[in-house]
Design an enzyme around this catalytic site. Sequence first.
Site, PDB file in Angstrom:
ATOM      1  N   SER A  23       4.278  11.008  -3.069  1.00  0.00           N
ATOM      2  CA  SER A  23       4.089   9.767  -2.324  1.00  0.00           C
ATOM      3  C   SER A  23       5.399   9.005  -2.369  1.00  0.00           C
ATOM      4  O   SER A  23       6.204   9.196  -3.300  1.00  0.00           O
ATOM      5  CB  SER A  23       3.002   8.922  -3.007  1.00  0.00           C
ATOM      6  OG  SER A  23       2.988   7.608  -2.486  1.00  0.00           O
ATOM      7  N   TYR A  52      -0.151   3.894 -10.326  1.00  0.00           N
ATOM      8  CA  TYR A  52       0.027   4.949  -9.314  1.00  0.00           C
ATOM      9  C   TYR A  52       1.497   5.371  -9.271  1.00  0.00           C
ATOM     10  O   TYR A  52       1.816   6.563  -9.190  1.00  0.00           O
ATOM     11  CB  TYR A  52      -0.453   4.400  -7.974  1.00  0.00           C
ATOM     12  CG  TYR A  52      -0.461   5.400  -6.842  1.00  0.00           C
ATOM     13  CD1 TYR A  52      -1.106   6.628  -6.957  1.00  0.00           C
ATOM     14  CD2 TYR A  52       0.151   5.091  -5.616  1.00  0.00           C
ATOM     15  CE1 TYR A  52      -1.121   7.533  -5.890  1.00  0.00           C
ATOM     16  CE2 TYR A  52       0.124   5.978  -4.552  1.00  0.00           C
ATOM     17  CZ  TYR A  52      -0.501   7.200  -4.695  1.00  0.00           C
ATOM     18  OH  TYR A  52      -0.516   8.089  -3.640  1.00  0.00           O
TER      19      TYR A  52
HETATM   20  C1  8X3 Z   1       0.406   6.080  -0.626  1.00  0.00           C
HETATM   21  C2  8X3 Z   1       1.584   5.267  -0.323  1.00  0.00           C
HETATM   22  O1  8X3 Z   1       2.449   2.879  -0.166  1.00  0.00           O
HETATM   23  O2  8X3 Z   1       0.091   3.111  -0.642  1.00  0.00           O
HETATM   24  O3  8X3 Z   1       0.695   7.221  -1.355  1.00  0.00           O
HETATM   25  O4  8X3 Z   1       1.723   3.611  -2.339  1.00  0.00           O
HETATM   26  S1  8X3 Z   1       1.433   3.655  -0.899  1.00  0.00           S
END
Ligand code: 8X3
Length: 243
Positions: A127, A140
């Site tokens: 990502s 994340y």
């Molecule tokens: C998703 C991209 O910008 O929501 O993997 O982190 S973001």
Amino acid sequence: MTGASSGIGAATARRLATEGWRVYAVARRAEKLEELAENEGIIPLVCDVTDPQQVSAAAEKIRAEGGIDTLINNAGGAIGMDWVADGDIDDWRWMYEVNVLGPVTMIQAFLPMLRDHGEGTILNLTSTAGLVAYEGGAGYNAAKFGEHGLTWALRLEEAENNIRVVEVAPGMVKTEEFSAKRFGGDTAAAEKVYAGIEKPLLAEDVAEVIASAVTLPHHVNLDQIIVRPVAEAAKHKVIRKGI
Ligand code: 8X3
């Protein structure tokens, strides 16, 4: 193909199957996979990628049926937008498990098969959150930075075995589940993520990119592909109209 029951995973499975690939669609939810398996060339395989026993059973079954030459690690996800100060450790743990330990478990189980094949490919869906951090993204970010790191180490380790290792790092992709899951089913909050973006990236767009990367001649290794909608010039610069 992991995380195949919806979104980018399902779109990629369908995309590759239309090109004549035999695709093992791996996910936990059997009923979603059954639907996908109505497409010719897609074989459903119920498996939790974070469970080493289930993964090694899946690898054994696939080897017995002739093996694979390409592994696409797409299963992953985010929970919450908490700041570091307030983040729930269980959410952090879940994100590390699905985004880092799941891919590692799959890679360890399938590497022998890919080495034996002679021209293996591993593609990890990371990502843009694995490249640049943002407020509320830390759990994340940490997981995706981790997956990014493992991808780049793996490329160095497996080049001698003629395994190419590709990283696809999508930015904002409007899928039915990513933001819904992140915001715990709060559909208003999930919709707000994409508000005013005239042409967001869709799962099919990313599937197209993945298909291009894995169908190039095997000696061509796209180390890293960053893919965003034009409207998302950067995480902090998103063009939203009419709001
Ligand atoms: C998703 C991209 O910008 O929501 O993997 O982190 S973001």
